[in-house]
Enzyme design. Sequence first.
Site, PDB file in Angstrom:
ATOM      1  N   ASP A 103       6.952  11.854  -3.624  1.00  0.00           N
ATOM      2  CA  ASP A 103       5.659  12.135  -2.993  1.00  0.00           C
ATOM      3  C   ASP A 103       4.791  12.987  -3.917  1.00  0.00           C
ATOM      4  O   ASP A 103       5.310  13.815  -4.673  1.00  0.00           O
ATOM      5  CB  ASP A 103       5.916  12.877  -1.666  1.00  0.00           C
ATOM      6  CG  ASP A 103       4.733  12.768  -0.717  1.00  0.00           C
ATOM      7  OD1 ASP A 103       3.739  12.110  -1.076  1.00  0.00           O
ATOM      8  OD2 ASP A 103       4.804  13.343   0.385  1.00  0.00           O
TER       9      ASP A 103
ATOM     10  N   GLY B 255      -0.759  11.095  -5.677  1.00  0.00           N
ATOM     11  CA  GLY B 255      -2.202  11.196  -5.468  1.00  0.00           C
ATOM     12  C   GLY B 255      -2.705  12.602  -5.777  1.00  0.00           C
ATOM     13  O   GLY B 255      -3.723  12.770  -6.463  1.00  0.00           O
TER      14      GLY B 255
ATOM     15  N   HIS C  16      -0.022   7.119  -9.703  1.00  0.00           N
ATOM     16  CA  HIS C  16       1.121   6.233  -9.458  1.00  0.00           C
ATOM     17  C   HIS C  16       1.751   5.779 -10.776  1.00  0.00           C
ATOM     18  O   HIS C  16       2.968   5.637 -10.887  1.00  0.00           O
ATOM     19  CB  HIS C  16       0.689   5.019  -8.633  1.00  0.00           C
ATOM     20  CG  HIS C  16       0.307   5.378  -7.226  1.00  0.00           C
ATOM     21  ND1 HIS C  16       1.105   6.156  -6.413  1.00  0.00           N
ATOM     22  CD2 HIS C  16      -0.798   5.084  -6.477  1.00  0.00           C
ATOM     23  CE1 HIS C  16       0.518   6.312  -5.232  1.00  0.00           C
ATOM     24  NE2 HIS C  16      -0.640   5.684  -5.254  1.00  0.00           N
TER      25      HIS C  16
ATOM     26  N   SER D 284       6.744   2.120   1.760  1.00  0.00           N
ATOM     27  CA  SER D 284       7.233   2.109   3.136  1.00  0.00           C
ATOM     28  C   SER D 284       6.511   1.042   3.957  1.00  0.00           C
ATOM     29  O   SER D 284       5.454   0.539   3.551  1.00  0.00           O
ATOM     30  CB  SER D 284       7.019   3.479   3.782  1.00  0.00           C
ATOM     31  OG  SER D 284       5.652   3.647   4.098  1.00  0.00           O
TER      32      SER D 284
ATOM     33  N   LEU E 271      25.141   2.492 -13.227  1.00  0.00           N
ATOM     34  CA  LEU E 271      24.368   3.170 -12.182  1.00  0.00           C
ATOM     35  C   LEU E 271      23.857   2.135 -11.190  1.00  0.00           C
ATOM     36  O   LEU E 271      23.348   1.082 -11.587  1.00  0.00           O
ATOM     37  CB  LEU E 271      23.167   3.905 -12.821  1.00  0.00           C
ATOM     38  CG  LEU E 271      22.138   4.512 -11.860  1.00  0.00           C
ATOM     39  CD1 LEU E 271      22.744   5.645 -11.037  1.00  0.00           C
ATOM     40  CD2 LEU E 271      20.920   5.037 -12.637  1.00  0.00           C
TER      41      LEU E 271
ATOM     42  N   ARG F  51      12.873  15.543  -1.598  1.00  0.00           N
ATOM     43  CA  ARG F  51      11.485  15.140  -1.353  1.00  0.00           C
ATOM     44  C   ARG F  51      10.576  16.072  -2.138  1.00  0.00           C
ATOM     45  O   ARG F  51      10.666  17.299  -2.016  1.00  0.00           O
ATOM     46  CB  ARG F  51      11.105  15.177   0.130  1.00  0.00           C
ATOM     47  CG  ARG F  51       9.667  14.701   0.328  1.00  0.00           C
ATOM     48  CD  ARG F  51       9.286  14.484   1.758  1.00  0.00           C
ATOM     49  NE  ARG F  51       7.964  13.851   1.812  1.00  0.00           N
ATOM     50  CZ  ARG F  51       7.536  13.057   2.776  1.00  0.00           C
ATOM     51  NH1 ARG F  51       8.326  12.794   3.780  1.00  0.00           N
ATOM     52  NH2 ARG F  51       6.334  12.537   2.738  1.00  0.00           N
TER      53      ARG F  51
HETATM   54  C1  FPP Z   1       3.644   8.991  -2.898  1.00  0.00           C
HETATM   55  O1  FPP Z   1       2.525   9.569  -3.488  1.00  0.00           O
HETATM   56  C2  FPP Z   1       4.129   7.848  -3.634  1.00  0.00           C
HETATM   57  C3  FPP Z   1       4.116   6.563  -3.159  1.00  0.00           C
HETATM   58  C4  FPP Z   1       3.560   6.147  -1.878  1.00  0.00           C
HETATM   59  C5  FPP Z   1       4.670   5.454  -3.891  1.00  0.00           C
HETATM   60  C6  FPP Z   1       5.625   5.755  -5.006  1.00  0.00           C
HETATM   61  C7  FPP Z   1       5.350   4.760  -6.019  1.00  0.00           C
HETATM   62  C8  FPP Z   1       5.512   4.918  -7.347  1.00  0.00           C
HETATM   63  C9  FPP Z   1       6.148   6.090  -7.952  1.00  0.00           C
HETATM   64  C10 FPP Z   1       5.038   3.864  -8.276  1.00  0.00           C
HETATM   65  C11 FPP Z   1       5.405   2.456  -7.966  1.00  0.00           C
HETATM   66  C12 FPP Z   1       6.861   2.226  -7.863  1.00  0.00           C
HETATM   67  C13 FPP Z   1       7.578   1.353  -8.577  1.00  0.00           C
HETATM   68  C14 FPP Z   1       9.039   1.177  -8.294  1.00  0.00           C
HETATM   69  C15 FPP Z   1       7.011   0.582  -9.658  1.00  0.00           C
HETATM   70  P1  FPP Z   1       1.214   9.679  -2.590  1.00  0.00           P
HETATM   71  O2  FPP Z   1       0.308   8.581  -2.982  1.00  0.00           O
HETATM   72  O3  FPP Z   1       1.572   9.714  -1.147  1.00  0.00           O
HETATM   73  O4  FPP Z   1       0.667  11.061  -3.063  1.00  0.00           O
HETATM   74  P2  FPP Z   1      -0.229  12.071  -2.215  1.00  0.00           P
HETATM   75  O5  FPP Z   1       0.552  12.414  -0.965  1.00  0.00           O
HETATM   76  O6  FPP Z   1      -0.387  13.239  -3.131  1.00  0.00           O
HETATM   77  O7  FPP Z   1      -1.506  11.365  -1.929  1.00  0.00           O
END
Ligand code: FPP
Length: 251
Positions: free
Chosen positions: A32, A35, A49, A77, A143, A196
Site C-alpha cells: 500500500d 499513490g 505503481h 483486489s 521460491l 502492510r
Molecule cells: C496500493 O497503492 C497498491 C495497489 C492498489 C496495487 C499494487 C500494485 C503494484 C505494486 C503494481 C502492479 C503489480 C504487479 C504485480 C505488476 P495505492 O494506490 O492504494 O496507494 P495510496 O493508498 O497511497 O493511494
Amino acid sequence: MQAPSTATAAQKGLWEKLDASRLPAHVAIIMDGNGRWAKKRGLSRAKGHKAGVQAIRNALDTVLELGIGTITLFAFSTENWTRPPLEVSVLMTLLRQFMRIELARLMDKGIRMRALGDISLLPKPIQEGIHHVESETSENSQLQFNVALNYGGRKEILQATRSLLARHLHPDELTERVFEQHLYTSGIPDPDLLIRTSGEQRISNFLLWQMAYTELYFTDVLWPDFDSTEMLTALLDFQGRVRRYGGIDGN
Ligand code: FPP
C-alpha cells in the site's frame, strides 16, 4: 545469519541478528502507498505503481536470499475495479508488462509464480500472460511467489463453498482440511507474517481464512520505499513475537 556480499553495513547488522531457524515459511504483503509515494514527489499515480513494481523485484530478491519458501503479494483486489478507469488501465498495463518482462528473471532465479483470484475477469491478453508464466515456472522450486489478482477473501470463501456444494458433500465430510482444498491457496501453507505498508492497519479482505493465526506487522513506510532493510526489520520484529495459537505456551 550471514549477510550477502551486496548488503550495506546497516543491513549486515540486521542479518546478523536474524535467527535462520525462526524465519516465517510464508510472508504475505499488502503493498500500500504507491499513490502517496508519487504525490509526495509531484509524480503521477502511474509512476507510483511503476516504482511499486521495482519494490516487488526487491522483495522477491530479499526473501530468496533469506531462503523463505513462500511470498504472497496483494496486487489487485476485487474492490480495485472501482478506481478511475485510467488507473485500472495503468495497473493492467503494468501487469501485462510484468508477465512479459519478468519471466526471464523468474526462470533465472528459480521462482514459481501462481495467481490467486478470479483471473477470468482480467483482460484476455493478461490472462494468457499469467497462464504462460504459471506454466513456464511450474517446475521452479527456489521460491513460491503468489500474486493475488482480482482477489477478495470473501469471494474466495464463497467460491470454495459453491464448489463444495456442487459436490453434494455430506456435512460430516466437511472438515477444515477439505475446505482448504477448495480455496485459491490450496496446497500453500498459511502465512506466518502479514506485512502492510503505508500506515493503514486493516486486512482489506485479504486471505481471510488463511490469516487466522498470522502475525500482523504494520509499517508507515510506503510500498515503493519498502526495501531490503525494511523487510529485515519486519522479520526481526516477527522473531520477537510469541505465537500461542490459542494455547498458553509459545516458542
Ligand atoms: C496500493 O497503492 C497498491 C495497489 C492498489 C496495487 C499494487 C500494485 C503494484 C505494486 C503494481 C502492479 C503489480 C504487479 C504485480 C505488476 P495505492 O494506490 O492504494 O496507494 P495510496 O493508498 O497511497 O493511494
